[in-house]
Design a protein around this motif. Sequence first.
Motif, PDB file in Angstrom:
ATOM      1  N   VAL A   1     -57.981   3.281  21.337  1.00  0.00           N
ATOM      2  CA  VAL A   1     -58.506   1.984  21.757  1.00  0.00           C
ATOM      3  C   VAL A   1     -58.928   2.044  23.229  1.00  0.00           C
ATOM      4  O   VAL A   1     -58.118   2.386  24.088  1.00  0.00           O
ATOM      5  CB  VAL A   1     -57.442   0.884  21.567  1.00  0.00           C
ATOM      6  N   PRO A   2     -60.167   1.710  23.538  1.00  0.00           N
ATOM      7  CA  PRO A   2     -60.606   1.707  24.941  1.00  0.00           C
ATOM      8  C   PRO A   2     -59.910   0.601  25.734  1.00  0.00           C
ATOM      9  O   PRO A   2     -59.623  -0.471  25.195  1.00  0.00           O
ATOM     10  CB  PRO A   2     -62.114   1.465  24.847  1.00  0.00           C
ATOM     11  N   TYR A   3     -59.652   0.883  27.006  1.00  0.00           N
ATOM     12  CA  TYR A   3     -58.950  -0.088  27.837  1.00  0.00           C
ATOM     13  C   TYR A   3     -59.330   0.091  29.296  1.00  0.00           C
ATOM     14  O   TYR A   3     -59.901   1.121  29.701  1.00  0.00           O
ATOM     15  CB  TYR A   3     -57.434   0.090  27.690  1.00  0.00           C
ATOM     16  N   ILE A   4     -59.004  -0.918  30.092  1.00  0.00           N
ATOM     17  CA  ILE A   4     -59.052  -0.809  31.545  1.00  0.00           C
ATOM     18  C   ILE A   4     -57.720  -1.323  32.091  1.00  0.00           C
ATOM     19  O   ILE A   4     -57.075  -2.158  31.470  1.00  0.00           O
ATOM     20  CB  ILE A   4     -60.211  -1.608  32.175  1.00  0.00           C
ATOM     21  N   ILE A   5     -57.312  -0.779  33.224  1.00  0.00           N
ATOM     22  CA  ILE A   5     -56.162  -1.299  33.960  1.00  0.00           C
ATOM     23  C   ILE A   5     -56.717  -1.890  35.245  1.00  0.00           C
ATOM     24  O   ILE A   5     -57.368  -1.200  36.022  1.00  0.00           O
ATOM     25  CB  ILE A   5     -55.153  -0.185  34.296  1.00  0.00           C
ATOM     26  N   SER A   6     -56.478  -3.183  35.464  1.00  0.00           N
ATOM     27  CA  SER A   6     -57.119  -3.808  36.613  1.00  0.00           C
ATOM     28  C   SER A   6     -56.376  -5.060  37.055  1.00  0.00           C
ATOM     29  O   SER A   6     -55.687  -5.706  36.257  1.00  0.00           O
ATOM     30  CB  SER A   6     -58.572  -4.178  36.257  1.00  0.00           C
ATOM     31  N   ASP A   7     -56.537  -5.383  38.340  1.00  0.00           N
ATOM     32  CA  ASP A   7     -56.091  -6.671  38.862  1.00  0.00           C
ATOM     33  C   ASP A   7     -57.291  -7.534  39.237  1.00  0.00           C
ATOM     34  O   ASP A   7     -57.137  -8.611  39.817  1.00  0.00           O
ATOM     35  CB  ASP A   7     -55.186  -6.479  40.077  1.00  0.00           C
ATOM     36  N   ASN A   8     -58.486  -7.045  38.881  1.00  0.00           N
ATOM     37  CA  ASN A   8     -59.726  -7.741  39.202  1.00  0.00           C
ATOM     38  C   ASN A   8     -60.075  -8.713  38.079  1.00  0.00           C
ATOM     39  O   ASN A   8     -60.310  -8.310  36.938  1.00  0.00           O
ATOM     40  CB  ASN A   8     -60.851  -6.714  39.398  1.00  0.00           C
ATOM     41  N   LYS A   9     -60.128  -9.978  38.403  1.00  0.00           N
ATOM     42  CA  LYS A   9     -60.349 -11.005  37.383  1.00  0.00           C
ATOM     43  C   LYS A   9     -61.714 -10.867  36.718  1.00  0.00           C
ATOM     44  O   LYS A   9     -61.852 -11.098  35.513  1.00  0.00           O
ATOM     45  CB  LYS A   9     -60.177 -12.391  37.992  1.00  0.00           C
ATOM     46  N   GLU A  10     -62.726 -10.483  37.474  1.00  0.00           N
ATOM     47  CA  GLU A  10     -64.056 -10.326  36.886  1.00  0.00           C
ATOM     48  C   GLU A  10     -64.081  -9.185  35.881  1.00  0.00           C
ATOM     49  O   GLU A  10     -64.701  -9.289  34.818  1.00  0.00           O
ATOM     50  CB  GLU A  10     -65.095 -10.093  37.992  1.00  0.00           C
ATOM     51  N   GLN A  11     -63.427  -8.081  36.200  1.00  0.00           N
ATOM     52  CA  GLN A  11     -63.349  -6.971  35.256  1.00  0.00           C
ATOM     53  C   GLN A  11     -62.566  -7.352  34.013  1.00  0.00           C
ATOM     54  O   GLN A  11     -62.981  -7.076  32.881  1.00  0.00           O
ATOM     55  CB  GLN A  11     -62.713  -5.751  35.930  1.00  0.00           C
ATOM     56  N   LEU A  12     -61.417  -8.000  34.210  1.00  0.00           N
ATOM     57  CA  LEU A  12     -60.585  -8.387  33.081  1.00  0.00           C
ATOM     58  C   LEU A  12     -61.263  -9.419  32.194  1.00  0.00           C
ATOM     59  O   LEU A  12     -61.021  -9.470  30.987  1.00  0.00           O
ATOM     60  CB  LEU A  12     -59.243  -8.928  33.586  1.00  0.00           C
ATOM     61  N   ALA A  13     -62.124 -10.228  32.780  1.00  0.00           N
ATOM     62  CA  ALA A  13     -62.825 -11.248  32.001  1.00  0.00           C
ATOM     63  C   ALA A  13     -63.757 -10.628  30.968  1.00  0.00           C
ATOM     64  O   ALA A  13     -64.079 -11.263  29.954  1.00  0.00           O
ATOM     65  CB  ALA A  13     -63.611 -12.170  32.930  1.00  0.00           C
ATOM     66  N   HIS A  14     -64.194  -9.398  31.194  1.00  0.00           N
ATOM     67  CA  HIS A  14     -65.089  -8.717  30.258  1.00  0.00           C
ATOM     68  C   HIS A  14     -64.335  -8.065  29.102  1.00  0.00           C
ATOM     69  O   HIS A  14     -64.953  -7.629  28.128  1.00  0.00           O
ATOM     70  CB  HIS A  14     -65.915  -7.663  30.998  1.00  0.00           C
ATOM     71  N   ALA A  15     -63.009  -7.988  29.206  1.00  0.00           N
ATOM     72  CA  ALA A  15     -62.211  -7.409  28.129  1.00  0.00           C
ATOM     73  C   ALA A  15     -62.144  -8.390  26.961  1.00  0.00           C
ATOM     74  O   ALA A  15     -62.147  -9.608  27.150  1.00  0.00           O
ATOM     75  CB  ALA A  15     -60.807  -7.082  28.625  1.00  0.00           C
TER      76      ALA A  15
ATOM     77  N   THR B   1     -54.550  -4.843  18.466  1.00  0.00           N
ATOM     78  CA  THR B   1     -55.896  -4.397  18.843  1.00  0.00           C
ATOM     79  C   THR B   1     -56.904  -4.690  17.732  1.00  0.00           C
ATOM     80  O   THR B   1     -58.061  -5.015  18.017  1.00  0.00           O
ATOM     81  CB  THR B   1     -55.916  -2.899  19.192  1.00  0.00           C
ATOM     82  N   ARG B   2     -56.471  -4.613  16.480  1.00  0.00           N
ATOM     83  CA  ARG B   2     -57.368  -4.965  15.366  1.00  0.00           C
ATOM     84  C   ARG B   2     -57.657  -6.464  15.361  1.00  0.00           C
ATOM     85  O   ARG B   2     -58.779  -6.891  15.067  1.00  0.00           O
ATOM     86  CB  ARG B   2     -56.759  -4.513  14.037  1.00  0.00           C
ATOM     87  N   TYR B   3     -56.644  -7.253  15.677  1.00  0.00           N
ATOM     88  CA  TYR B   3     -56.836  -8.698  15.778  1.00  0.00           C
ATOM     89  C   TYR B   3     -57.872  -9.016  16.863  1.00  0.00           C
ATOM     90  O   TYR B   3     -58.763  -9.852  16.660  1.00  0.00           O
ATOM     91  CB  TYR B   3     -55.508  -9.373  16.103  1.00  0.00           C
ATOM     92  N   VAL B   4     -57.745  -8.346  18.005  1.00  0.00           N
ATOM     93  CA  VAL B   4     -58.712  -8.533  19.096  1.00  0.00           C
ATOM     94  C   VAL B   4     -60.129  -8.188  18.626  1.00  0.00           C
ATOM     95  O   VAL B   4     -61.071  -8.947  18.866  1.00  0.00           O
ATOM     96  CB  VAL B   4     -58.324  -7.667  20.313  1.00  0.00           C
TER      97      VAL B   4
END
Length: 212
Positions: free
Chosen positions: A24-38, A202-205
């Motif tokens: 499953v692709p992921y990012i680790i971030s504290d950046n709200k703009e980046q996390l908003a794209h998840a 992750t499947r639910y997402v």
Amino acid sequence: MIGIVDYGMGNLFSVSKALERLGVPYIISDNKEQLAHAEGLILPGVGAFRDAMKLLNETGLSSFIVDQAQKGKPVLGICLGMQLLFEESEENGLHTGLGLLKGRAVHFDGVDKSGTSYKVPHMGWNRLVFHHESPLTAGLEEEHVYFVHSYYVTGETKESLIASADYFGEVPAVVGKDNVFGMQFHPEKSGDLGMGLLGNYTRYVKNMEVLK
């Protein structure tokens, strides 16, 4: 893509490695703009409730997570991250949580109804008991998962209790309401069942994203 929220108190490595094992692709971030794209968020956590909420509030991540959840984005809290989803915690005084789920985190008494002492923190493998159907438990069987915690949630609604474990009384282990979920144990350290639960999230997402 899953966004793992980095606020300085999460078990980021083990969660990210579990997602890698699931492909499953992921990012680790504290950046709200980046996390908003998840498409979905994971809120991990190790440590004290008060300190975690202080960091989430200072960075603006607390209001961001609440806003994203209210917009329908899937959110999964793990261990302390699950407790943060609730209204409040008694750890080191009474502190307000994210309020996405009804309930309060309280300390294990350390003494059972007969007056016999038991070990706190609750540390080790306990069997889950499923209470009602959920996207997280679909196709899975009740097995053991790995807990490490001194506080547990109480006052949760019956509808939000997906699975529990027994540790000198009922301990909410998997919770969920609408698109907000929590696991008190460490799914990434809990063998096949833990990975199955994480995989189901992750499947639910993915399915939620397809329906948009």
